[in-house]
Design a protein around this motif. Structure first.
Motif, short mmCIF file in Angstrom:
data_model
loop_
_atom_site.label_atom_id
_atom_site.label_comp_id
_atom_site.label_asym_id
_atom_site.label_seq_id
_atom_site.Cartn_x
_atom_site.Cartn_y
_atom_site.Cartn_z
N ILE B 13 113.30 10.90 12.34
CA ILE B 13 112.80 10.83 11.21
C ILE B 13 113.92 11.84 10.22
N LEU B 14 114.74 11.08 9.78
CA LEU B 14 115.98 11.63 9.12
C LEU B 14 115.96 11.42 7.59
N PHE B 15 114.61 11.57 7.10
CA PHE B 15 114.88 11.46 5.39
C PHE B 15 113.56 12.53 5.28
N THR B 19 112.49 11.90 -0.73
CA THR B 19 113.39 10.66 -0.38
C THR B 19 112.29 9.36 -0.24
N ARG B 79 114.00 -1.96 1.64
CA ARG B 79 113.58 -0.64 1.14
C ARG B 79 113.72 0.67 2.11
N PRO B 82 117.19 1.14 5.03
CA PRO B 82 118.31 1.91 4.53
C PRO B 82 118.35 3.28 4.99
N ILE B 83 117.14 3.77 4.97
CA ILE B 83 116.73 5.25 5.06
C ILE B 83 116.35 5.68 6.45
N HIS B 84 115.89 4.71 7.29
CA HIS B 84 115.13 4.97 8.58
C HIS B 84 115.73 3.75 9.53
N VAL B 85 116.61 4.27 10.41
CA VAL B 85 117.17 3.10 11.27
C VAL B 85 116.61 2.48 12.29
#
Lengths: 313, 194
Positions: B13-15, B19, B79, B82-85
């Protein structure tokens, strides 16, 4: 005119003195924004190239997708980082859209040639490594990476061979390997003992000091530069310390806030080359960069810092 | 692949929450006026359940298929990925669920008969009301910027909740519950960690 001349001559002599002192003790001859102390740099042992002890991480904080507001905010954070003398920015393909966000900031600030670019290769299929690194390079909009690290020891044997080849071909300046959260330290130790690494990246902070026992001494012995991630335990340490008083003696080491206190502790370890705190806020990056201004705490002071934090937590 | 064991859920969870919800705001701006279509979908579902025509199960299933496919592509892949691999895997799961609903609900007409269980009817009706009517207002109620609202047929959570509600209302094959339940766990973990 006479007074002005005297003042400028005095500043010149001060600068000469600081420059001389800086050259002797590893401090860059540069005035801080606050006007006191100098920007602290440390050498990368394999080349003796000096880099500032405070870098910039991008995990979570720079992962903003294609949001134009978020991208501009990333660029602002980077602007203040560079303005304060920062050089090293670290990212990974694992961090979602952080790499393109960094590339956006570098282009906007015209800093693609000035940054010390540190990225990672993160794939279990080692044959995909070169393609992934090339994609990362395009995201960053740099000609080549300064440092490429094997992320969390994933397929490290094969990836390191690729990185050494890239170094030989002049496509990379430094090769390294990373871990975080204290994972797989025994395996990392073996890698550090047997591989010609330039850098290692690991987690270290005033509470989690396990790496002081084996990994940091090995880095010193083997001449491996150390990048420290999670110096604030991903923000948890600051959350716990906020509201608690800084010790009155913190100002003797140039600390006016907990983040500076925690960062100064980390980068004052002799084996540590730089720390990479991450933030989304300009105020925080400015505060963090002040931790890279001299003085650094002595060994005795580091002990005092540990005692104080352990007492109040 | 033993390396996976060295990761914790928070490593993926790298956001930040800011964001994450900003993606909903940008998405809502980008897909407008599809919200009108989503409302029509909701009204059709309510009408079909109320009047119970012979085609109800098939049409509701078809609406769900379209919703799951749209969410997979437009939100999860375009959507969220791009923020969650790992969101591309989520998108794949949603496509798989769309296929399962298509097979069981549209082709086999497997959602033809309402359940006899009054408990399931109550839970299903309540959950459906929350998913289709209440959910878009949750952002505002909990203090988020109102434009980060989430709607059935456009975003994952209300789409999954509505699906679970419909599965409860009908005598439905167990296989259709698997992916929605997995998503409930994934979403709950994500919201609690970020």
């Amino acid at each position: 005119m006479k007074n002005q001349y005297k003042l400028s001559r005095r500043r010149f002599l001060q600068a000469m003195g600081l420059g001389l002192a800086g050259g002797l003790v590893g401090l860059a001859p540069r005035f801080s924004q606050a006007g006191a102390g100098t920007l602290i740099t440390k050498p990368i042992p394999s080349t003796n190239e000096h880099i500032p002890v405070i870098g910039l991480g991008s995990s979570r904080t720079f992962n903003v997708g294609s949001d134009p507001v978020g991208l501009d905010n990333v660029a602002e954070v980077m602007r203040h980082f560079f303005n304060a003398g920062g050089k090293l920015i670290d990212s990974s393909p694992m961090y979602g859209s952080s790499q393109p966000a960094i590339g956006y900031g570098l282009k906007k600030l015209a800093k693609t040639g000035d940054v010390f670019s540190a990225d990672k290769v993160w794939t279990w299929d080692h044959e995909e490594g070169p393609e992934q690194m090339e994609q990362s390079r395009r995201y960053w909009r740099v000609d080549n990476f300064d440092l490429m690290q094997v992320h969390n020891l994933v397929a490290w044997e094969e990836h390191l061979k690729t990185l050494y080849r890239m170094k030989q071909d002049g496509k990379l300046r430094y090769a390294g390997i990373t871990t975080s959260h204290g994972r797989r330290h025994a395996e990392l130790e073996q890698v550090m003992k047997t591989q010609p690494l330039d850098f290692v990246q690991l987690s270290y902070n005033i509470i989690d000091r396990e790496v002081e026992q084996r990994l940091l001494p090995i880095a010193q012995q083997r001449g491996i530069a150390v990048i420290v991630n999670r110096p604030f335990q991903r923000g948890d340490l600051i959350d716990e310390l906020n509201g608690k008083p800084l010790p009155t003696w913190a100002n003797t080491i140039g600390c006016t806030s907990w983040p500076q206190f925690l960062l100064k502790f980390v980068v004052s370890h002799p084996a540590v080359t730089c720390a990479i705190p991450a933030t989304t806020q300009v105020a925080h990056v400015k505060e963090n960069m002040m931790a890279g201004i001299s003085p650094l705490p002595s060994k005795a002071m580091r002990g005092r810092m540990i005692d104080y934090v352990e007492k109040i937590l | 692949m033993g390396e996976w064991s060295s990761y914790s859920l928070s490593d993926f969870i790298l956001f930040s929450a800011d964001t994450y919800y900003r993606q909903f705001e940008l998405y809502n701006q980008a897909v407008w006026p599809l919200h009108v279509v989503a409302v029509v979908f909701s009204l059709l579902i309510f009408y079909a359940l109320w009047k119970r025509p012979a085609w109800a199960g098939r049409v509701i299933s078809a609406l769900l298929v379209v919703s799951w496919l749209w969410v997979a592509w437009a939100f999860l892949y375009e959507r969220f990925y791009p923020i969650h691999v790992v969101a591309d895997w989520y998108a794949l799961g949603f496509v798989l669920q769309a296929g399962l609903i298509m097979r069981q609900g549209v082709i086999k007409n497997g959602l033809a008969e309402l359940t006899n269980s009054s408990n399931r009817l109550s839970w299903g009706a309540g959950l459906l009301f929350i998913a289709l009517v209440i959910y878009p207002f949750i952002a505002f109620v909990v203090g988020r910027y109102w434009k980060t609202f989430e709607m059935f047929a456009l975003t994952p959570d209300p789409t999954v909740l509505a699906t679970l509600a419909i599965l409860l209302l009908y005598k439905s094959p167990t296989v259709l519950y698997v992916i929605p339940f997995l998503w409930v766990v994934i979403s709950a973990v994500t919201l609690s960690i970020m």
